[in-house]
Design a protein around this motif. Structure first.
Motif, PDB file in Angstrom:
ATOM      1  N   PRO A 130     -34.340  93.438  49.678  1.00 17.74           N
ATOM      2  CA  PRO A 130     -33.355  93.273  48.602  1.00 17.74           C
ATOM      3  C   PRO A 130     -33.411  94.375  47.553  1.00 17.74           C
ATOM      4  O   PRO A 130     -32.890  94.223  46.446  1.00 17.74           O
ATOM      5  CB  PRO A 130     -33.760  91.925  48.000  1.00 17.74           C
ATOM      6  CG  PRO A 130     -35.249  91.904  48.144  1.00 17.74           C
ATOM      7  CD  PRO A 130     -35.529  92.596  49.463  1.00 17.74           C
ATOM      8  N   GLU A 133     -30.579  95.470  45.171  1.00 21.58           N
ATOM      9  CA  GLU A 133     -30.221  94.529  44.109  1.00 21.58           C
ATOM     10  C   GLU A 133     -31.236  94.539  42.969  1.00 21.58           C
ATOM     11  O   GLU A 133     -31.023  93.905  41.947  1.00 21.58           O
ATOM     12  CB  GLU A 133     -30.095  93.119  44.679  1.00 21.58           C
ATOM     13  CG  GLU A 133     -28.926  92.966  45.643  1.00 21.58           C
ATOM     14  CD  GLU A 133     -28.751  91.547  46.135  1.00 21.58           C
ATOM     15  OE1 GLU A 133     -29.707  90.751  46.028  1.00 21.58           O
ATOM     16  OE2 GLU A 133     -27.654  91.222  46.636  1.00 21.58           O
ATOM     17  N   ARG A 134     -32.337  95.247  43.160  1.00 17.57           N
ATOM     18  CA  ARG A 134     -33.378  95.370  42.126  1.00 17.57           C
ATOM     19  C   ARG A 134     -33.404  96.769  41.540  1.00 17.57           C
ATOM     20  O   ARG A 134     -34.320  97.128  40.815  1.00 17.57           O
ATOM     21  CB  ARG A 134     -34.756  95.049  42.710  1.00 17.57           C
ATOM     22  CG  ARG A 134     -34.837  93.765  43.514  1.00 17.57           C
ATOM     23  CD  ARG A 134     -34.740  92.513  42.676  1.00 17.57           C
ATOM     24  NE  ARG A 134     -35.001  91.362  43.524  1.00 17.57           N
ATOM     25  CZ  ARG A 134     -34.063  90.634  44.144  1.00 17.57           C
ATOM     26  NH1 ARG A 134     -32.780  90.975  43.999  1.00 17.57           N
ATOM     27  NH2 ARG A 134     -34.390  89.607  44.896  1.00 17.57           N
ATOM     28  N   ALA A 159     -28.448  93.735  51.463  1.00 19.46           N
ATOM     29  CA  ALA A 159     -29.609  92.961  51.012  1.00 19.46           C
ATOM     30  C   ALA A 159     -29.702  91.613  51.722  1.00 19.46           C
ATOM     31  O   ALA A 159     -30.321  90.676  51.233  1.00 19.46           O
ATOM     32  CB  ALA A 159     -29.591  92.760  49.494  1.00 19.46           C
ATOM     33  N   ALA A 239     -31.185  96.483  36.612  1.00 20.28           N
ATOM     34  CA  ALA A 239     -31.144  95.599  37.780  1.00 20.28           C
ATOM     35  C   ALA A 239     -32.305  94.610  37.760  1.00 20.28           C
ATOM     36  O   ALA A 239     -32.124  93.424  38.058  1.00 20.28           O
ATOM     37  CB  ALA A 239     -31.167  96.415  39.065  1.00 20.28           C
TER      38      ALA A 239
END
Length: 249
Positions: A130, A133-134, A159, A239
């Protein structure tokens, strides 16, 4: 302790991660894991290592809270170096490493599993990266060792996760079993390897690494460079904080 070692049978070392609630490791945790795997492989009495975890899942990557609570980039650099050390310890371990995966295996967990020699998973296991998305990049190197190239890109960009059963279809997961049977399934494979002449198995591990078509150390380090760029641009911090806010942390 977050990481423990235990000798099981005569020549099998089990390394267990237990970092509640989701096994997201701190900087120290990653280095402790690297040390444990490295030490196990250096012991001439160890013929094979089983890497497993307690709790809700195998691994949820780095501890984002630790990074957000740190001023400057010290925790970020530490997390990147810790992951690099742990992934490398698994890959370079002098004996085969069997990953026993249950529940979630995300981010850094993919780095560990992708560098393992054998993967056994419970039927509730899911795998994914993921990072986008971070606000980070990383572990595509290791995800590419588990799935075909185009699926790797799809999973990376979206992700999304894949199941243990799907990975078994690609041949990257050796066995999928009910959760209650996971430890025994991993030990079953470990006993088969441990019964072989360790001199031959250690030579085989070194030989297989030597003919690997991908230099995992260089490839992963290259990915990490982009993560640092994203942090300098501010995208990563935004993020990570958004993720923590969504989780109510």
């Amino acid at each position: 302790m977050t990481v423990t070692r235990k000798r099981v049978d005569e020549h099998i070392e089990v390394v267990t991660v237990d970092a509640p609630p989701v096994n997201a490791l701190t900087v120290a945790g990653w280095f402790d894991l690297a040390d444990a795997v490295r030490a196990a492989g250096a012991d001439p009495g160890v013929h094979v290592v089983v890497l497993r975890a307690e709790g809700r899942g195998f691994n949820a990557g780095v501890d984002i809270k630790e990074i957000q609570a740190s001023s400057g980039y010290e925790a970020l650099v530490g997390a990147n170096r810790g992951c690099y050390a742990a992934f490398g310890a698994v890959y370079d371990c002098a004996v085969p490493v069997i990953a026993a995966v249950h529940g979630h295996c995300l981010g850094g967990g993919i780095g560990l599993v992708g560098n393992a020699d054998v993967v056994v998973a419970s039927d509730d296991a899911s795998f994914g990266v993921p990072e986008v998305e971070r606000g980070a990049l990383g572990a595509a190197t290791h995800l590419a060792r588990l799935v075909p190239p185009h699926l790797m890109r799809t999973l990376y960009f979206t992700a999304r996760t894949v199941t243990a059963a799907e990975l078994q279809g690609f041949g990257s997961v050796y066995r999928v079993v009910p959760g209650s049977e996971l430890d025994e399934a991993a030990l079953d494979v470990a006993r088969s390897i441990a019964a072989k002449d360790t001199r031959v198995i250690r030579a085989a591990k070194e030989a297989l690494n030597g003919i690997d078509p991908q230099d995992v150390h260089r490839s992963y380090r290259f990915e990490q460079g982009f993560t640092f760029e994203l942090n300098l641009l501010g995208a990563s911090d935004e993020a990570r904080q958004s993720f923590l806010d969504e989780k109510g942390s």
